[in-house]
Scaffold this motif. Structure first.
Motif, PDB file in Angstrom:
ATOM      1  N   SER B 164      -2.357 -22.075  -5.344  1.00  0.00           N
ATOM      2  CA  SER B 164      -1.896 -23.614  -5.008  1.00  0.00           C
ATOM      3  C   SER B 164      -0.533 -23.556  -5.258  1.00  0.00           C
ATOM      4  O   SER B 164       0.163 -24.880  -5.452  1.00  0.00           O
ATOM      5  CB  SER B 164      -3.360 -24.500  -5.224  1.00  0.00           C
ATOM      6  N   LEU B 165      -0.060 -22.367  -5.888  1.00  0.00           N
ATOM      7  CA  LEU B 165       1.403 -22.627  -6.546  1.00  0.00           C
ATOM      8  C   LEU B 165       2.683 -21.314  -6.035  1.00  0.00           C
ATOM      9  O   LEU B 165       1.949 -20.177  -5.694  1.00  0.00           O
ATOM     10  CB  LEU B 165       1.508 -22.478  -8.043  1.00  0.00           C
ATOM     11  N   ASP B 166       3.338 -21.854  -5.879  1.00  0.00           N
ATOM     12  CA  ASP B 166       4.117 -20.583  -4.640  1.00  0.00           C
ATOM     13  C   ASP B 166       4.666 -19.985  -5.473  1.00  0.00           C
ATOM     14  O   ASP B 166       5.571 -20.056  -6.684  1.00  0.00           O
ATOM     15  CB  ASP B 166       5.865 -21.897  -3.840  1.00  0.00           C
ATOM     16  N   PRO B 167       4.440 -18.702  -5.328  1.00  0.00           N
ATOM     17  CA  PRO B 167       5.021 -17.849  -5.888  1.00  0.00           C
ATOM     18  C   PRO B 167       6.079 -17.441  -6.204  1.00  0.00           C
ATOM     19  O   PRO B 167       6.550 -16.925  -7.248  1.00  0.00           O
ATOM     20  CB  PRO B 167       3.758 -16.315  -5.227  1.00  0.00           C
ATOM     21  N   ARG B 168       6.734 -17.917  -5.242  1.00  0.00           N
ATOM     22  CA  ARG B 168       8.006 -17.883  -5.660  1.00  0.00           C
ATOM     23  C   ARG B 168       9.373 -19.192  -6.005  1.00  0.00           C
ATOM     24  O   ARG B 168      10.654 -18.998  -6.010  1.00  0.00           O
ATOM     25  CB  ARG B 168       9.199 -17.370  -3.955  1.00  0.00           C
ATOM     26  N   GLN B 169       8.387 -19.832  -6.003  1.00  0.00           N
ATOM     27  CA  GLN B 169       9.272 -21.043  -6.829  1.00  0.00           C
ATOM     28  C   GLN B 169       8.802 -20.947  -8.584  1.00  0.00           C
ATOM     29  O   GLN B 169       8.024 -20.516  -9.442  1.00  0.00           O
ATOM     30  CB  GLN B 169       8.040 -22.523  -6.801  1.00  0.00           C
ATOM     31  N   SER B 170       9.981 -21.325  -9.167  1.00  0.00           N
ATOM     32  CA  SER B 170       9.938 -21.280 -11.071  1.00  0.00           C
ATOM     33  C   SER B 170       9.486 -22.387 -11.194  1.00  0.00           C
ATOM     34  O   SER B 170       8.808 -23.289 -10.434  1.00  0.00           O
ATOM     35  CB  SER B 170      11.472 -21.807 -11.547  1.00  0.00           C
ATOM     36  N   VAL B 171       8.574 -22.775 -12.431  1.00  0.00           N
ATOM     37  CA  VAL B 171       8.095 -23.165 -12.852  1.00  0.00           C
ATOM     38  C   VAL B 171       8.787 -24.825 -12.588  1.00  0.00           C
ATOM     39  O   VAL B 171       8.217 -25.884 -12.056  1.00  0.00           O
ATOM     40  CB  VAL B 171       6.750 -23.710 -14.009  1.00  0.00           C
ATOM     41  N   GLU B 172       9.703 -24.758 -12.873  1.00  0.00           N
ATOM     42  CA  GLU B 172      11.305 -25.962 -13.028  1.00  0.00           C
ATOM     43  C   GLU B 172      10.951 -26.973 -11.756  1.00  0.00           C
ATOM     44  O   GLU B 172      10.723 -27.925 -11.179  1.00  0.00           O
ATOM     45  CB  GLU B 172      12.335 -25.553 -13.514  1.00  0.00           C
ATOM     46  N   SER B 173      11.541 -25.655 -10.453  1.00  0.00           N
ATOM     47  CA  SER B 173      11.067 -25.967  -9.552  1.00  0.00           C
ATOM     48  C   SER B 173      10.011 -26.792  -8.931  1.00  0.00           C
ATOM     49  O   SER B 173       9.955 -27.937  -8.118  1.00  0.00           O
ATOM     50  CB  SER B 173      11.539 -24.297  -8.350  1.00  0.00           C
ATOM     51  N   ILE B 174       9.083 -26.501  -9.001  1.00  0.00           N
ATOM     52  CA  ILE B 174       7.639 -26.206  -8.738  1.00  0.00           C
ATOM     53  C   ILE B 174       7.039 -28.148  -9.086  1.00  0.00           C
ATOM     54  O   ILE B 174       7.102 -29.048  -8.278  1.00  0.00           O
ATOM     55  CB  ILE B 174       6.591 -26.031  -9.352  1.00  0.00           C
ATOM     56  N   LEU B 175       8.041 -28.522 -10.718  1.00  0.00           N
ATOM     57  CA  LEU B 175       7.086 -29.807 -10.698  1.00  0.00           C
ATOM     58  C   LEU B 175       8.091 -30.390 -10.227  1.00  0.00           C
ATOM     59  O   LEU B 175       8.197 -31.711 -10.671  1.00  0.00           O
ATOM     60  CB  LEU B 175       7.395 -29.701 -12.663  1.00  0.00           C
ATOM     61  N   SER B 176       9.438 -30.336 -10.465  1.00  0.00           N
ATOM     62  CA  SER B 176      10.919 -31.528  -9.678  1.00  0.00           C
ATOM     63  C   SER B 176      10.780 -31.385  -8.458  1.00  0.00           C
ATOM     64  O   SER B 176      10.740 -32.429  -7.767  1.00  0.00           O
ATOM     65  CB  SER B 176      12.418 -30.730 -10.631  1.00  0.00           C
ATOM     66  N   GLU B 177       9.877 -30.418  -7.560  1.00  0.00           N
ATOM     67  CA  GLU B 177      10.045 -31.352  -6.324  1.00  0.00           C
ATOM     68  C   GLU B 177       9.543 -32.518  -5.579  1.00  0.00           C
ATOM     69  O   GLU B 177       9.608 -32.982  -5.018  1.00  0.00           O
ATOM     70  CB  GLU B 177       9.285 -29.795  -5.493  1.00  0.00           C
ATOM     71  N   PRO B 178       8.166 -32.356  -6.641  1.00  0.00           N
ATOM     72  CA  PRO B 178       7.640 -34.203  -5.818  1.00  0.00           C
ATOM     73  C   PRO B 178       8.611 -34.895  -6.685  1.00  0.00           C
ATOM     74  O   PRO B 178       8.422 -36.087  -6.086  1.00  0.00           O
ATOM     75  CB  PRO B 178       6.472 -34.189  -6.935  1.00  0.00           C
ATOM     76  N   LEU B 179       9.149 -35.072  -7.630  1.00  0.00           N
ATOM     77  CA  LEU B 179      10.083 -35.820  -8.253  1.00  0.00           C
ATOM     78  C   LEU B 179      11.119 -35.745  -7.399  1.00  0.00           C
ATOM     79  O   LEU B 179      11.815 -37.671  -7.369  1.00  0.00           O
ATOM     80  CB  LEU B 179      10.543 -35.204 -10.073  1.00  0.00           C
ATOM     81  N   GLN B 180      11.581 -35.290  -6.239  1.00  0.00           N
ATOM     82  CA  GLN B 180      13.403 -34.976  -5.916  1.00  0.00           C
ATOM     83  C   GLN B 180      11.940 -35.995  -4.238  1.00  0.00           C
ATOM     84  O   GLN B 180      13.424 -36.712  -3.470  1.00  0.00           O
ATOM     85  CB  GLN B 180      13.514 -33.903  -5.391  1.00  0.00           C
ATOM     86  N   THR B 181      11.388 -35.213  -4.343  1.00  0.00           N
ATOM     87  CA  THR B 181      11.012 -36.096  -3.029  1.00  0.00           C
ATOM     88  C   THR B 181      10.903 -37.441  -2.580  1.00  0.00           C
ATOM     89  O   THR B 181      11.233 -38.162  -2.194  1.00  0.00           O
ATOM     90  CB  THR B 181       9.109 -35.280  -2.259  1.00  0.00           C
ATOM     91  N   HIS B 182       9.691 -37.343  -4.304  1.00  0.00           N
ATOM     92  CA  HIS B 182       9.221 -39.165  -3.828  1.00  0.00           C
ATOM     93  C   HIS B 182      10.400 -40.320  -4.890  1.00  0.00           C
ATOM     94  O   HIS B 182      10.528 -41.518  -4.838  1.00  0.00           O
ATOM     95  CB  HIS B 182       8.160 -39.434  -4.908  1.00  0.00           C
ATOM     96  N   ARG B 183      11.291 -39.759  -4.836  1.00  0.00           N
ATOM     97  CA  ARG B 183      13.410 -39.892  -5.541  1.00  0.00           C
ATOM     98  C   ARG B 183      12.545 -40.697  -6.452  1.00  0.00           C
ATOM     99  O   ARG B 183      12.718 -42.345  -6.899  1.00  0.00           O
ATOM    100  CB  ARG B 183      13.304 -40.730  -4.639  1.00  0.00           C
ATOM    101  N   VAL B 184      11.593 -40.086  -7.100  1.00  0.00           N
ATOM    102  CA  VAL B 184      11.082 -40.202  -8.520  1.00  0.00           C
ATOM    103  C   VAL B 184      12.496 -41.286  -9.098  1.00  0.00           C
ATOM    104  O   VAL B 184      12.324 -41.423 -10.207  1.00  0.00           O
ATOM    105  CB  VAL B 184       9.759 -40.259  -9.410  1.00  0.00           C
ATOM    106  N   VAL B 185      12.817 -39.821  -9.899  1.00  0.00           N
ATOM    107  CA  VAL B 185      13.645 -39.147 -10.890  1.00  0.00           C
ATOM    108  C   VAL B 185      15.060 -38.657 -10.106  1.00  0.00           C
ATOM    109  O   VAL B 185      14.925 -37.789  -9.254  1.00  0.00           O
ATOM    110  CB  VAL B 185      13.838 -38.591 -12.483  1.00  0.00           C
ATOM    111  N   SER B 186      16.368 -39.446 -10.549  1.00  0.00           N
ATOM    112  CA  SER B 186      17.840 -38.555  -9.869  1.00  0.00           C
ATOM    113  C   SER B 186      17.625 -38.019 -10.428  1.00  0.00           C
ATOM    114  O   SER B 186      18.344 -38.480 -11.769  1.00  0.00           O
ATOM    115  CB  SER B 186      17.828 -39.977  -8.518  1.00  0.00           C
TER     116      SER B 186
END
Lengths: 335, 400
Positions: B164-186
């Motif tokens: 359920s974790l994308d093997p090609r994404q770093s942890v940083e990218s995995i965790l910031s993706e939802p923040l970006q998608t939902h524009r929670v933290v800019s």
């Protein structure tokens, strides 16, 4: 002399360009007819490799097996391949965790069961077919004649495992090694399979080696238990001693970290910190030391020996004292 | 060894408390934010905690309610004429209330529909009938942006963290993706700070951000999965078999982490699992599913001591307990056969084909409704009282 005697077994995997991996290291135990031995450990503890080494199923290249395995007076390690093949399936049998990958998907169940009968009992045609149906019936598969014509994918997980057990017991083996036989199954099916194995030991006098990570399964089924960590036995005892009075910090850690269905309300879980990969080499330390709450200076510099002590054998520089053991043991955690 | 030493797990609990302050209360989602949302770290419960709900037993409004939920998958045949020849009734009429700030445990065997039910509540599969309301919002009616906003409040933790974790994404990218998608933290700097906070929350070092999923052990990967689920400060987390892929000694670490996060962030959980001991440990209320329906539901402490449905009895008796004396003395109820096909469930009571207490009357021709046999203890069995009183005995060959 016991039916199966394993003496100082070791398995070293060598891979080109990488460091050798000592998967099993100086493991000794014995099993008698009608006895059940439990082997408990986490992934990487060497429990499965031990059983593959006994069965002679490790690749000849890349895996160096040392020590001595004696079965019914005959030495298994270094035995000629055709001799070993005569033994396997007849006197020595094994059940694997995942029945779907242990069965041939393109061959009907019937042919897979009769193959054993033809190879080892010389049965053919309708005789073999009738015997195969009897075996499936014996392990509780309803409508065996229909199932014999079906392919593995048409059977449910529990039924596949039963079919594997039917094949394993077809020749009334003297020794059955079951490697996580119920891990892939639901609890109600697990209960059926465990009951079946218990019957087999009781009625046929089969010696059973049960490899599992589930301490509950061990508590209900095994006479003796070996707890393995990172390739070595760290505690070996009869099951009552092990569960009521565990002394190795790893054993007490395991018992303290699993929730019990009957434990007191709000009783906290006490996990073992770290992960099974945080080890030190046994050659100069205790492999469990990095995760051990009782670790001392000596644990990181001196290899502890497996020392027999009355009803148990223990490999630890600083074992858990009796009072603490009682609290985390089976009796202490009853509600 | 290429693997990484678990840095925190050491005492089994996660890092320091006190990061919740960063949470923007405005991010609480629609329909009037609730007290359960932003419990300040370390302070004494603003929202009701799990223990509070269980002990007080007061009927606080549930966070999420489902009524008559159905998920039927069509079975299709034919290449040219694509006909539907039947339905797999994975979930077939389920009513469910998730206690706010508490944990609802859903147990059942593989194929009983528990995972489908969890996914249907989040609309990861579309229910074919029924209603789901969360804080007064009709979840099934939401579309587009409104649904996206709602999704922020309900997150999922999966069984196998490696897949359920994308093997090609770093942890940083995995965790910031939802923040970006939902524009929670800019702003990337702010996101990086938030990622470090999240890692700290789940007990991973900040250095984990630059690494990839395969570099972690199973337990650590599950921590990453949990960090991703809490990234958007959801009110509800649905955890589908969160520990069953992990080693025994690691399971307790993750269970404790989930409990601690619930306490700190005021989360409501739906935990789906087949391991009854784990579910009993973590849940306030447990529902037992069989073949698409809930057959029994009550407080978790009661389910073990007074199971009333025959299926629950069998399930409880089948769970091995690591206690040799107990194992030798206790009776086991063995069920015969396997789960029937959910495409063609048995008439009347679905469990009757395997039930050791099955009766000639009613079981085959009347569907047993879920009824309150004792206070806060609902059971779908015609004969629950008689079985409990010992007036109806099980088939002798079912007891070993």
């Amino acid at each position: 002399m016991s039916l199966l005697e394993v003496e100082d077994l070791s398995v070293v995997f060598s891979r080109r360009g990488r460091r050798d991996v000592r998967a099993v290291d100086g493991v000794s135990f014995s099993v008698d007819a009608g006895q059940t031995l439990g082997v408990v450990g986490e992934s990487g503890s060497g429990k499965s490799v031990t059983s593959l080494a006994i069965m002679g199923l490790l690749p000849r290249r890349g895996a160096a097996v040392g020590g001595e395995v004696t079965f019914g007076g005959r030495k298994l390690l270094g035995m000629r391949r055709d001799e070993l093949r005569d033994l396997r399936g007849k006197e020595l049998a094994m059940i694997f965790q995942d029945p779907l990958s242990a069965l041939n998907p393109v061959v009907p169940i019937g042919r897979q069961v009769t193959e054993v009968l033809t190879r080892h009992r010389g049965m053919t045609g309708t005789d073999a077919r009738r015997e195969a149906a009897r075996l499936l019936d014996l392990v509780g598969i309803p409508d065996p004649d229909r199932r014999l014509r079906e392919y593995p994918h048409q059977l449910s997980g529990g039924m596949r495992q039963r079919a594997l057990i039917a094949m394993a017991v077809a020749c009334q083996p003297k020794l059955l090694i079951a490697d996580e036989p119920t891990t892939a199954l639901d609890v109600t099916i697990q209960a059926q399979i465990l009951e079946l194995l218990k019957e087999l030991v009781r009625q046929e006098g089969t010696a059973l080696v049960l490899i599992t990570h589930d301490l509950g399964v061990v508590a209900g089924l095994c006479d003796r238990v070996n707890v393995m960590y990172s390739g070595r036995i760290v505690e070996a005892a009869d099951r009552r001693t092990l569960f009521v009075d565990p002394r190795h910090p790893y054993t007490t850690g395991l018992l303290g970290s699993i929730p019990r269905l009957d434990s007191a309300e709000g009783a906290p879980l006490l996990p073992i910190p770290g992960s099974p990969t945080d080890t030190l080499p046994w050659s100069s330390a205790c492999a469990f030391a990095p995760r051990c709450a009782r670790s001392l200076e000596v644990c990181t510099t001196v290899t502890p020996d497996l020392e027999p002590d009355g009803r148990r054998a223990l490999r630890c520089h600083n074992p858990v004292p009796a009072e603490e053991a009682a609290a985390v043991g089976a009796e202490g955690r009853r509600e | 060894m290429s693997s990484v030493v678990d840095p925190v797990g050491r005492d089994g609990s996660a890092g320091p408390a006190g990061r919740d302050d960063a949470a923007d209360p405005a991010d609480r989602g629609p329909a009037g934010s609730t007290a359960a949302g932003s419990t300040a770290a370390g302070s004494t419960a603003v929202g009701p905690t799990a223990a509070g709900v269980a002990a007080a037993g007061e009927p606080a409004a549930p966070l999420l309610s489902a009524r008559g939920l159905e998920v039927h998958f069509p079975i299709r045949r034919g290449l040219i004429l694509d006909r539907t020849i039947g339905h797999v009734r994975a979930v077939d009429g389920v009513d469910l209330d998730l206690p706010r700030g508490g944990t609802y445990g859903l147990v059942g065997e593989s194929g009983c529909g528990k995972s489908t039910l969890g996914r249907a509540l989040l609309r990861l599969v579309e229910p074919t009938a029924g209603t789901v309301t969360m804080d007064g919002v009709d979840v099934l009616a939401l579309k587009g942006e409104a649904l996206r906003m709602q999704r922020r409040r309900m997150q999922m933790v999966f069984q196998d963290p490696l897949s359920s974790l994308d093997p090609r994404q770093s942890v940083e990218s995995i965790l910031s993706e939802p923040l970006q998608t939902h524009r929670v933290v800019s702003g990337s700097a702010a996101r990086a700070t938030r990622v470090r906070e999240l890692l700290d929350t789940v007990g991973l070092p900040a250095s984990a951000a630059g690494r990839y999923p395969h570099e972690f052990s199973g337990g650590q990967r599950q921590r990453i999965g949990i960090a991703r689920a809490v990234a958007l400060e959801p009110a509800l987390i649905i955890a589908d078999e969160p520990v069953s892929a992990l080693d025994v000694s690691i399971q307790a670490q993750i269970v404790n982490l989930l409990e601690e996060l619930q306490e700190r962030l005021g989360l409501t959980y739906l935990v789906i699992a087949h391991d009854l001991a784990v579910v009993r440990h973590i849940s306030d209320v447990i529902g037992v599913m069989y073949l698409g329906v809930v057959v029994e539901q009550t407080a978790s402490r009661r389910l073990y001591t007074e199971p009333l449905h025959p299926y629950t009895r069998a399930l409880m008796s089948a769970v091995p307990i690591p206690d040799p004396d107990l194992e030798d003395s206790r009776q086991r109820i063995l069920l015969s056969g396997d789960l029937p096909s959910p495409a063609n469930p048995p008439s009347g009571c679905r469990f009757r084909t395997r039930c050791p207490w099955v009766q000639e009357t009613r079981c085959a021709d009347e569907v047993p409704p879920l009824r309150e046999v004792r206070p806060d203890h609902v059971v779908a069995c015609h004969w629950a009282e008689q079985i409990d009183a010992g007036e109806i005995r099980p088939r002798a060959d079912a007891i070993v």
